[in-house]
Design a protein around this motif. Structure first.
Motif, PDB file in Angstrom:
ATOM      1  N   CYS A  96      -6.701  -0.389  -7.249  1.00 48.86           N
ATOM      2  CA  CYS A  96      -5.399  -0.173  -6.599  1.00 48.86           C
ATOM      3  C   CYS A  96      -4.260  -0.257  -7.609  1.00 48.86           C
ATOM      4  CB  CYS A  96      -5.192  -1.212  -5.497  1.00 48.86           C
ATOM      5  SG  CYS A  96      -3.615  -1.008  -4.641  1.00 48.86           S
ATOM      6  N   PRO A  97      -3.411   0.782  -7.678  1.00 49.14           N
ATOM      7  CA  PRO A  97      -2.320   0.762  -8.647  1.00 49.14           C
ATOM      8  C   PRO A  97      -1.177  -0.193  -8.289  1.00 49.14           C
ATOM      9  CG  PRO A  97      -2.191   2.740  -7.316  1.00 49.14           C
ATOM     10  CD  PRO A  97      -3.484   2.049  -6.948  1.00 49.14           C
ATOM     11  N   CYS A 119       0.827  -1.214   0.000  1.00 52.54           N
ATOM     12  CA  CYS A 119       0.000   0.000   0.000  1.00 52.54           C
ATOM     13  C   CYS A 119       0.861   1.264   0.000  1.00 52.54           C
ATOM     14  CB  CYS A 119      -0.911  -0.005   1.229  1.00 52.54           C
ATOM     15  SG  CYS A 119      -1.978   1.446   1.378  1.00 52.54           S
ATOM     16  N   ILE A 120       0.527   2.192  -0.905  1.00 52.87           N
ATOM     17  CA  ILE A 120       1.230   3.472  -0.998  1.00 52.87           C
ATOM     18  C   ILE A 120       0.372   4.618  -0.462  1.00 52.87           C
ATOM     19  CG2 ILE A 120       2.767   2.758  -2.860  1.00 52.87           C
ATOM     20  CD1 ILE A 120       0.835   4.206  -4.818  1.00 52.87           C
ATOM     21  N   LYS A 124      -0.608   3.119   6.032  1.00 51.46           N
ATOM     22  CA  LYS A 124      -1.321   2.528   4.906  1.00 51.46           C
ATOM     23  C   LYS A 124      -2.811   2.514   5.238  1.00 51.46           C
ATOM     24  CE  LYS A 124      -0.937  -2.286   6.354  1.00 51.46           C
ATOM     25  NZ  LYS A 124      -0.566  -3.630   5.991  1.00 51.46           N
ATOM     26  N   TYR A 125      -3.619   2.169   4.258  1.00 48.12           N
ATOM     27  CA  TYR A 125      -5.054   2.079   4.487  1.00 48.12           C
ATOM     28  C   TYR A 125      -5.400   0.720   5.087  1.00 48.12           C
ATOM     29  CZ  TYR A 125      -6.288   6.514   2.415  1.00 48.12           C
ATOM     30  OH  TYR A 125      -6.436   7.852   2.199  1.00 48.12           O
ATOM     31  N   CYS A 134      -2.496   5.895  -1.351  1.00 45.90           N
ATOM     32  CA  CYS A 134      -3.001   6.838  -2.348  1.00 45.90           C
ATOM     33  C   CYS A 134      -4.486   7.164  -2.142  1.00 45.90           C
ATOM     34  CB  CYS A 134      -2.758   6.311  -3.757  1.00 45.90           C
ATOM     35  SG  CYS A 134      -3.740   4.858  -4.193  1.00 45.90           S
ATOM     36  N   GLY A 135      -5.213   6.260  -1.476  1.00 46.38           N
ATOM     37  CA  GLY A 135      -6.622   6.500  -1.189  1.00 46.38           C
ATOM     38  C   GLY A 135      -7.589   6.071  -2.267  1.00 46.38           C
ATOM     39  N   SER A 136      -7.098   5.528  -3.365  1.00 45.85           N
ATOM     40  CA  SER A 136      -8.008   5.130  -4.444  1.00 45.85           C
ATOM     41  C   SER A 136      -8.965   4.040  -3.984  1.00 45.85           C
ATOM     42  CB  SER A 136      -7.226   4.690  -5.682  1.00 45.85           C
ATOM     43  OG  SER A 136      -6.411   3.579  -5.396  1.00 45.85           O
TER      44      SER A 136
END
Length: 56
Positions: free
Chosen positions: A48-49, A9-10, A30-31, A12-14
């Motif tokens: 998620c990227p 997890c980076i 992280k989320y 990013c919130g996506s």
């Protein structure tokens, strides 16, 4: 079997933006997914990227 967010997890919130039941929130670095709210729809994994959300 709920989804969990792995170490990739980076933050990013996506995933949180895509979750239809608001089961995802920001953690310390992280989320995180609340397993009691997760409906296992996979929406988070689809956006998620870095492929961080995975089925538990």
């Amino acid at each position: 079997m709920a989804y969990v967010i792995g170490d990739a997890c980076i933050a990013c919130g996506s995933c949180a933006a895509e979750c239809p039941v608001e089961a995802i929130s920001a953690g310390d670095d992280k989320y995180v997914i609340d397993p009691d709210k997760c409906i296992e729809c996979g929406s988070c994994a689809n956006v998620c990227p870095v492929d961080a959300p995975k089925p538990e």
